[in-house]
Design a protein around this motif. Structure first.
Motif, short mmCIF file in Angstrom:
data_model
loop_
_atom_site.label_atom_id
_atom_site.label_comp_id
_atom_site.label_asym_id
_atom_site.label_seq_id
_atom_site.Cartn_x
_atom_site.Cartn_y
_atom_site.Cartn_z
N LEU A 149 -17.80 10.47 -32.41
CA LEU A 149 -16.71 9.48 -32.69
C LEU A 149 -17.17 8.28 -32.44
N TYR B 163 -20.42 16.46 -26.81
CA TYR B 163 -20.97 15.55 -27.88
C TYR B 163 -19.96 15.06 -28.73
N VAL B 164 -18.55 15.40 -28.81
CA VAL B 164 -17.79 15.13 -29.65
C VAL B 164 -17.51 13.57 -29.62
N GLN B 165 -17.24 13.23 -28.38
CA GLN B 165 -16.83 11.77 -28.02
C GLN B 165 -17.90 10.80 -28.56
N PHE C 210 -15.56 16.42 -38.53
CA PHE C 210 -15.86 17.48 -38.06
C PHE C 210 -15.52 18.66 -39.03
N THR D 133 -19.94 21.82 -36.26
CA THR D 133 -19.61 22.36 -35.00
C THR D 133 -18.88 23.86 -35.16
N VAL E 251 -10.19 18.61 -31.19
CA VAL E 251 -11.22 17.48 -31.02
C VAL E 251 -10.75 16.25 -30.62
N ILE F 128 -24.08 19.26 -34.90
CA ILE F 128 -24.12 18.40 -33.66
C ILE F 128 -25.02 18.68 -32.77
N VAL G 123 -15.04 22.88 -28.95
CA VAL G 123 -15.45 21.51 -29.01
C VAL G 123 -16.35 21.26 -27.58
N ASP G 124 -17.49 20.37 -27.80
CA ASP G 124 -18.18 20.10 -26.61
C ASP G 124 -18.59 18.75 -26.39
#
Length: 215
Positions: free
Chosen positions: A94, A89-91, A101, A82, A133, A55, A86-87
């Protein structure tokens, strides 16, 4: 053979993934790279079924690479690599359409199973990271009401299916849980995705989480 493309800017991570996946007789590593810039072109050349995509990379990050992969005529399934934290960038991953992930320290058996599930059209929501996440991208009350409205359009059985999707179960595992054939579950999954407007199982899981089906 399940063709896999590895993209991570850490040589040690790629080496570990390669070693674990190469132990499976039905998985082949067809290409590797250390920069998201090359991912889409390698995917065009080698046509992998699955891409494991870091990611965060030093030059072109995984989000840019994911956008280019999603634009391909026949995009592969993509799992973002990852760490447990969780950072931000996750949203976005998705939203773009990541199929799941994976933690970089995933156990070999779980990693192999994840790749097989992805190749069959499933999603990767490892129980160790799924709740974290989903919590990171839930938008509170603003997101809850639209999600509840979407879920209200589902039948009782479809709600059971989307709940189990959110718990990270594959079609076969959902079938075992609900005493249904895998083909029947596949039909329910397709219906659920269509009704709630989800691109893939991960987005469906997010709707289930926001709508209160998953604690």
């Amino acid at each position: 053979m399940i063709k896999v493309l590895l993209a991570d800017d850490e040589d040690l991570v790629r080496s570990g993934l390669r070693t674990m996946l190469s132990s499976a007789d039905d998985i082949e590593i067809v290409a590797e790279c250390d920069d998201g810039l090359y991912v889409a072109e390698l995917a065009r050349q080698h046509r992998p079924a699955v891409v494991l995509l870091d990611i965060r990379m030093r030059t072109t990050d995984g989000l840019s690479a994911l956008r280019r992969l999603r634009a391909l005529p026949e995009p592969p399934a993509v799992a973002m690599l990852t760490t447990f934290d969780v950072d931000e960038y996750v949203q976005e991953a998705l939203r773009i359409g990541a199929n799941g992930f994976l933690l970089k320290d995933t156990e070999p058996a779980q990693l192999i199973k994840a790749v097989r599930d992805l190749a069959r059209g499933g999603a990767v929501l490892d129980p160790k990271v799924a709740a974290r996440v989903l919590s990171a991208v839930a938008d509170g009350a603003r997101a809850a009401e639209p999600a509840r409205r979407l879920l209200a359009s589902l039948s009782d059985r479809e709600r059971e299916v989307v709940t189990l999707i959110g718990q990270g179960l594959s079609n076969a595992e959902i079938g075992n849980e609900l005493h249904l054939s895998e083909a029947t579950v596949k039909g329910y999954v397709s219906a659920v995705l269509g009704k709630i407007g989800a691109v893939n199982r991960v987005q469906a899981a997010l709707v289930a989480f926001r709508g209160g089906l998953i604690a």
